[in-house]
Design a protein around this motif. Structure first.
Motif, PDB file in Angstrom:
ATOM      1  N   ASN A 292      46.693  37.152  14.619  1.00 40.09           N
ATOM      2  CA  ASN A 292      45.882  36.105  15.255  1.00 40.09           C
ATOM      3  C   ASN A 292      44.616  35.906  14.443  1.00 40.09           C
ATOM      4  O   ASN A 292      44.139  36.841  13.812  1.00 40.09           O
ATOM      5  N   ASP A 293      44.061  34.691  14.499  1.00 44.45           N
ATOM      6  CA  ASP A 293      42.817  34.465  13.770  1.00 44.45           C
ATOM      7  C   ASP A 293      41.660  35.072  14.555  1.00 44.45           C
ATOM      8  O   ASP A 293      41.368  36.241  14.416  1.00 44.45           O
ATOM      9  N   TRP A 294      40.995  34.341  15.391  1.00 40.45           N
ATOM     10  CA  TRP A 294      39.904  34.888  16.201  1.00 40.45           C
ATOM     11  C   TRP A 294      40.452  35.224  17.588  1.00 40.45           C
ATOM     12  O   TRP A 294      41.159  34.423  18.185  1.00 40.45           O
ATOM     13  N   VAL A 295      40.124  36.412  18.079  1.00 36.31           N
ATOM     14  CA  VAL A 295      40.523  36.823  19.431  1.00 36.31           C
ATOM     15  C   VAL A 295      39.255  37.237  20.164  1.00 36.31           C
ATOM     16  O   VAL A 295      38.470  38.043  19.651  1.00 36.31           O
ATOM     17  N   ASP A 296      39.029  36.668  21.367  1.00 34.46           N
ATOM     18  CA  ASP A 296      37.790  37.011  22.069  1.00 34.46           C
ATOM     19  C   ASP A 296      37.930  38.299  22.874  1.00 34.46           C
ATOM     20  O   ASP A 296      39.030  38.804  23.099  1.00 34.46           O
ATOM     21  N   PHE A 297      36.781  38.823  23.256  1.00 32.96           N
ATOM     22  CA  PHE A 297      36.671  40.121  23.926  1.00 32.96           C
ATOM     23  C   PHE A 297      37.591  40.208  25.149  1.00 32.96           C
ATOM     24  O   PHE A 297      38.338  41.164  25.315  1.00 32.96           O
ATOM     25  N   THR A 298      37.521  39.178  26.003  1.00 34.81           N
ATOM     26  CA  THR A 298      38.295  39.189  27.246  1.00 34.81           C
ATOM     27  C   THR A 298      39.789  39.212  26.974  1.00 34.81           C
ATOM     28  O   THR A 298      40.543  39.957  27.606  1.00 34.81           O
ATOM     29  N   GLU A 299      40.220  38.400  26.023  1.00 35.44           N
ATOM     30  CA  GLU A 299      41.643  38.348  25.675  1.00 35.44           C
ATOM     31  C   GLU A 299      42.111  39.679  25.074  1.00 35.44           C
ATOM     32  O   GLU A 299      43.168  40.190  25.426  1.00 35.44           O
ATOM     33  N   MET A 300      41.306  40.245  24.188  1.00 38.25           N
ATOM     34  CA  MET A 300      41.657  41.521  23.556  1.00 38.25           C
ATOM     35  C   MET A 300      41.740  42.625  24.609  1.00 38.25           C
ATOM     36  O   MET A 300      42.678  43.420  24.621  1.00 38.25           O
ATOM     37  N   LYS A 301      40.761  42.660  25.494  1.00 38.81           N
ATOM     38  CA  LYS A 301      40.727  43.666  26.556  1.00 38.81           C
ATOM     39  C   LYS A 301      41.973  43.554  27.436  1.00 38.81           C
ATOM     40  O   LYS A 301      42.597  44.555  27.792  1.00 38.81           O
ATOM     41  N   SER A 302      42.356  42.335  27.741  1.00 38.94           N
ATOM     42  CA  SER A 302      43.519  42.086  28.577  1.00 38.94           C
ATOM     43  C   SER A 302      44.827  42.452  27.849  1.00 38.94           C
ATOM     44  O   SER A 302      45.700  43.099  28.428  1.00 38.94           O
TER      45      SER A 302
ATOM     46  N   HIS B  12      35.353  51.098  19.981  1.00 36.53           N
ATOM     47  CA  HIS B  12      36.329  51.075  18.882  1.00 36.53           C
ATOM     48  C   HIS B  12      36.133  49.864  17.969  1.00 36.53           C
ATOM     49  O   HIS B  12      36.286  49.976  16.747  1.00 36.53           O
ATOM     50  N   SER B  13      35.764  48.724  18.540  1.00 35.35           N
ATOM     51  CA  SER B  13      35.524  47.551  17.687  1.00 35.35           C
ATOM     52  C   SER B  13      34.278  47.771  16.827  1.00 35.35           C
ATOM     53  O   SER B  13      34.243  47.360  15.668  1.00 35.35           O
ATOM     54  N   THR B  14      33.273  48.455  17.362  1.00 39.31           N
ATOM     55  CA  THR B  14      32.069  48.767  16.582  1.00 39.31           C
ATOM     56  C   THR B  14      32.419  49.661  15.398  1.00 39.31           C
ATOM     57  O   THR B  14      31.943  49.445  14.276  1.00 39.31           O
ATOM     58  N   ALA B  15      33.263  50.666  15.635  1.00 41.48           N
ATOM     59  CA  ALA B  15      33.675  51.566  14.550  1.00 41.48           C
ATOM     60  C   ALA B  15      34.446  50.798  13.472  1.00 41.48           C
ATOM     61  O   ALA B  15      34.220  50.998  12.273  1.00 41.48           O
ATOM     62  N   LEU B  16      35.329  49.893  13.885  1.00 38.55           N
ATOM     63  CA  LEU B  16      36.102  49.097  12.911  1.00 38.55           C
ATOM     64  C   LEU B  16      35.189  48.120  12.163  1.00 38.55           C
ATOM     65  O   LEU B  16      35.393  47.858  10.975  1.00 38.55           O
ATOM     66  N   GLU B  17      34.173  47.609  12.841  1.00 36.85           N
ATOM     67  CA  GLU B  17      33.219  46.710  12.190  1.00 36.85           C
ATOM     68  C   GLU B  17      32.391  47.474  11.158  1.00 36.85           C
ATOM     69  O   GLU B  17      32.172  46.991  10.042  1.00 36.85           O
ATOM     70  N   LYS B  18      31.944  48.684  11.512  1.00 35.38           N
ATOM     71  CA  LYS B  18      31.158  49.501  10.578  1.00 35.38           C
ATOM     72  C   LYS B  18      31.957  49.815   9.313  1.00 35.38           C
ATOM     73  O   LYS B  18      31.400  49.888   8.219  1.00 35.38           O
ATOM     74  N   ALA B  19      33.265  50.004   9.472  1.00 40.31           N
ATOM     75  CA  ALA B  19      34.130  50.284   8.327  1.00 40.31           C
ATOM     76  C   ALA B  19      34.483  49.001   7.571  1.00 40.31           C
ATOM     77  O   ALA B  19      35.162  49.038   6.548  1.00 40.31           O
ATOM     78  N   GLN B  20      34.015  47.867   8.072  1.00 40.16           N
ATOM     79  CA  GLN B  20      34.228  46.533   7.490  1.00 40.16           C
ATOM     80  C   GLN B  20      35.694  46.098   7.544  1.00 40.16           C
ATOM     81  O   GLN B  20      36.146  45.304   6.727  1.00 40.16           O
ATOM     82  N   TYR B  21      36.421  46.578   8.555  1.00 43.93           N
ATOM     83  CA  TYR B  21      37.822  46.182   8.737  1.00 43.93           C
ATOM     84  C   TYR B  21      37.945  44.949   9.620  1.00 43.93           C
ATOM     85  O   TYR B  21      38.929  44.237   9.552  1.00 43.93           O
ATOM     86  N   ILE B  22      36.935  44.736  10.475  1.00 43.71           N
ATOM     87  CA  ILE B  22      36.931  43.537  11.313  1.00 43.71           C
ATOM     88  C   ILE B  22      35.557  42.882  11.265  1.00 43.71           C
ATOM     89  O   ILE B  22      34.554  43.521  10.939  1.00 43.71           O
TER      90      ILE B  22
ATOM     91  N   LEU C 111      44.583  51.004  16.599  1.00 43.06           N
ATOM     92  CA  LEU C 111      45.885  50.480  16.157  1.00 43.06           C
ATOM     93  C   LEU C 111      46.168  49.159  16.873  1.00 43.06           C
ATOM     94  O   LEU C 111      46.635  48.202  16.267  1.00 43.06           O
ATOM     95  N   GLY C 112      45.886  49.136  18.165  1.00 40.63           N
ATOM     96  CA  GLY C 112      46.108  47.930  18.960  1.00 40.63           C
ATOM     97  C   GLY C 112      45.240  46.773  18.511  1.00 40.63           C
ATOM     98  O   GLY C 112      45.719  45.657  18.325  1.00 40.63           O
ATOM     99  N   ILE C 113      43.954  47.038  18.334  1.00 43.14           N
ATOM    100  CA  ILE C 113      43.022  45.994  17.889  1.00 43.14           C
ATOM    101  C   ILE C 113      43.488  45.408  16.558  1.00 43.14           C
ATOM    102  O   ILE C 113      43.590  44.192  16.391  1.00 43.14           O
ATOM    103  N   MET C 114      43.777  46.295  15.606  1.00 44.93           N
ATOM    104  CA  MET C 114      44.191  45.831  14.279  1.00 44.93           C
ATOM    105  C   MET C 114      45.507  45.066  14.348  1.00 44.93           C
ATOM    106  O   MET C 114      45.671  44.035  13.690  1.00 44.93           O
ATOM    107  N   SER C 115      46.442  45.544  15.139  1.00 44.42           N
ATOM    108  CA  SER C 115      47.743  44.870  15.261  1.00 44.42           C
ATOM    109  C   SER C 115      47.584  43.459  15.816  1.00 44.42           C
ATOM    110  O   SER C 115      48.202  42.514  15.319  1.00 44.42           O
TER     111      SER C 115
END
Length: 98
Positions: free
Chosen positions: A26-36, A48-58, A17-21
């Motif tokens: 935002n357009d591109w968000v990098d790993f460090t910024e997202m983690k923070s 979680h990002s891998t799962a969202l990528e597999k579902a083609q959501y990100i 939910l957080g990643i998608m929100s």
């Protein structure tokens, strides 16, 4: 079909939910910024990002900046539509009268 059936199981996790929100506004968000932003571990974000990528959501972009690897994320059109549907279903659930 009940109202709860309209909720997307792919977004049940608070991390997803957080990643998608974050990516919806935002357009591109990098790993460090997202983690923070989400205050989560590397492994949590990666799984979680891998799962969202597999579902083609990100979309995930891996590149090198200098000699350092950089991973960035962006929501796909499918992800945007699907997440909006999920949010609409949540809103209906909140407004439902008992």
């Amino acid at each position: 079909m009940g109202m709860i059936d309209q909720l997307n199981k792919d977004f049940e996790s608070r991390v997803r939910l957080g990643i998608m929100s974050v990516l919806m506004v935002n357009d591109w968000v990098d790993f460090t910024e997202m983690k923070s932003l989400l205050n989560i571990t590397d492994g949590n974000l990666a799984s979680h990002s891998t799962a969202l990528e597999k579902a083609q959501y990100i979309e995930v972009k891996k590149e090198f900046v200098g000699k350092k690897p950089k991973t960035s994320y962006r929501v796909t059109n499918l992800g945007r539509v699907t997440f909006n549907s999920h949010l609409n279903a949540l809103e209906k659930l909140f407004k439902a009268k008992n």
